[in-house]
Design an enzyme around this catalytic site. Structure first.
Site, short mmCIF file in Angstrom:
data_model
loop_
_atom_site.label_atom_id
_atom_site.label_comp_id
_atom_site.label_asym_id
_atom_site.label_seq_id
_atom_site.Cartn_x
_atom_site.Cartn_y
_atom_site.Cartn_z
N LYS A 1 -1.47 -1.02 -4.09
CA LYS A 1 -2.40 -0.32 -4.05
C LYS A 1 -1.83 1.13 -4.12
O LYS A 1 -0.95 1.46 -3.14
CB LYS A 1 -3.07 -0.42 -2.42
CG LYS A 1 -4.25 0.75 -2.75
CD LYS A 1 -4.84 0.73 -1.38
CE LYS A 1 -6.04 1.80 -0.99
NZ LYS A 1 -5.39 3.05 -1.26
N TYR B 1 0.85 -1.14 -0.05
CA TYR B 1 -0.10 -0.05 0.01
C TYR B 1 0.91 1.10 0.14
O TYR B 1 1.38 1.67 0.79
CB TYR B 1 -1.00 0.05 1.30
CG TYR B 1 -1.75 1.01 1.47
CD1 TYR B 1 -2.05 2.18 0.57
CD2 TYR B 1 -2.60 1.21 2.56
CE1 TYR B 1 -3.09 3.17 0.69
CE2 TYR B 1 -3.71 1.99 2.81
CZ TYR B 1 -3.86 3.21 1.73
OH TYR B 1 -4.50 4.21 2.08
#
Length: 311
Positions: free
Chosen positions: A164, A134
């Protein structure tokens, strides 16, 4: 597309109201067309929760989402490696579909290798689960480019599944895609107002806070893009941008997103946890008026015609 608009979730605060999570699942699936979920992320204030709260939230989403949601990815990032490993192991035990981790952001990794070593240790705690990095440098302060992190990462983290990417640096994002075309990575974009640009560059899905209440509109954009109706896709993106541009000027963040979600869904999200402050009534009223003017909400009660509505 791998996912048509995943969602960062709002735990109803300040004491978490677990009883509404089933209603929340049904709302996302039935009203917004969101069937892939990212739990305990930024909008969900995951890092404002205790470890026991994060475990319980994850359990509830997995339980209530069973046979309704396609994928449930749990964010397990933490400042403490041991806590992150504990959360990763717990996600595997409860049957989550994947885990995601942000870079530690107090004592920060200073280069790619140090960051990957941290991620590797977390991933090893759940060796059967797909692992996502992320990337959100605006909040972590870790400025290591995602392109660098992805270089050779699968050799060190065999379960690495994708990224992400929550940053506006489309050069970095584009190079992540371009340099990994031979790998079956998921490239999940996290800047809602720039999603169409990311799709052109090869994004395979999206994870964003506005999909809690603009999921249906975003899915319309994704569907237009899939059928190569780029004019319609652009119109949908511009429409979404009109709303985001409006609320950004008012002051837009996690607290305001919660207020809009409560307004649109009817599910009480409650206030955020400190240091965040509850959105003002003035903000909520202005956001509601803008949503109605764009046809994102029913405006049957509006007396005048709507010249700014989105098609």
């Amino acid at each position: 597309m791998d996912c048509l608009g995943s969602s960062l979730l709002h735990p109803p605060f300040r004491e978490i109201n677990f009883s509404v999570i089933g209603q929340y699942v049904d709302y996302l699936v039935e009203e917004q067309g969101v069937k892939n979920i990212f739990v305990n992320g930024t909008t969900g204030e995951g890092l404002s929760l205790s470890i026991s709260e994060r475990r319980r939230v994850a359990e509830e989403w997995v339980t209530k989402g069973r046979n309704k949601l396609d994928q449930i990815v749990i964010h397990v990032g933490a400042l403490s490696l041991k806590e992150s490993q504990e959360l990763a192991q717990h996600a595997a035990e409860i049957g989550a579909d994947g885990i995601a981790v942000i870079a530690p952001f107090f004592l920060k990794p200073w280069n790619k290798d140090v960051l990957i070593n941290f991620l590797k240790e977390v991933a090893a705690a759940a060796p059967a689960l797909p692992f996502y990095y992320y990337h959100i440098p605006a909040l972590t302060g870790v400025k290591i480019r995602a392109e660098e992190v992805l270089g050779g990462i699968q050799e060190k983290i065999p379960t690495f599944q994708g990224l992400k990417f929550s940053d506006t640096d489309l050069l970095d994002f584009g190079q992540c895609v371009d340099q990994n075309r031979q790998r079956q990575f998921a490239f999940l974009f996290g800047v809602d107002e720039q999603l169409l640009s990311a799709l052109v560059m090869g994004a395979t899905g999206a994870v964003g806070s506005t999909y809690n209440y603009l999921g249906k509109k975003t899915n319309q954009m994704l569907e237009a893009f899939e059928r190569k109706d780029f004019s319609s896709a652009l119109n949908h993106q511009f429409c979404i941008q009109r709303f985001i541009n409006f609320v950004v000027k008012l002051g837009f963040g996690v607290s305001q997103t919660k207020a809009i979600m409560t307004l649109v869904s009817g599910i009480p999200m409650g206030p955020p946890r400190l240091p965040l402050q509850k959105a003002s009534r003035e903000f909520t009223d202005n956001a509601e008026a803008k949503l109605r003017s764009l046809d994102f909400l029913s405006f049957n009660d509006l007396k005048d015609g709507n010249l700014g509505a989105c098609s």
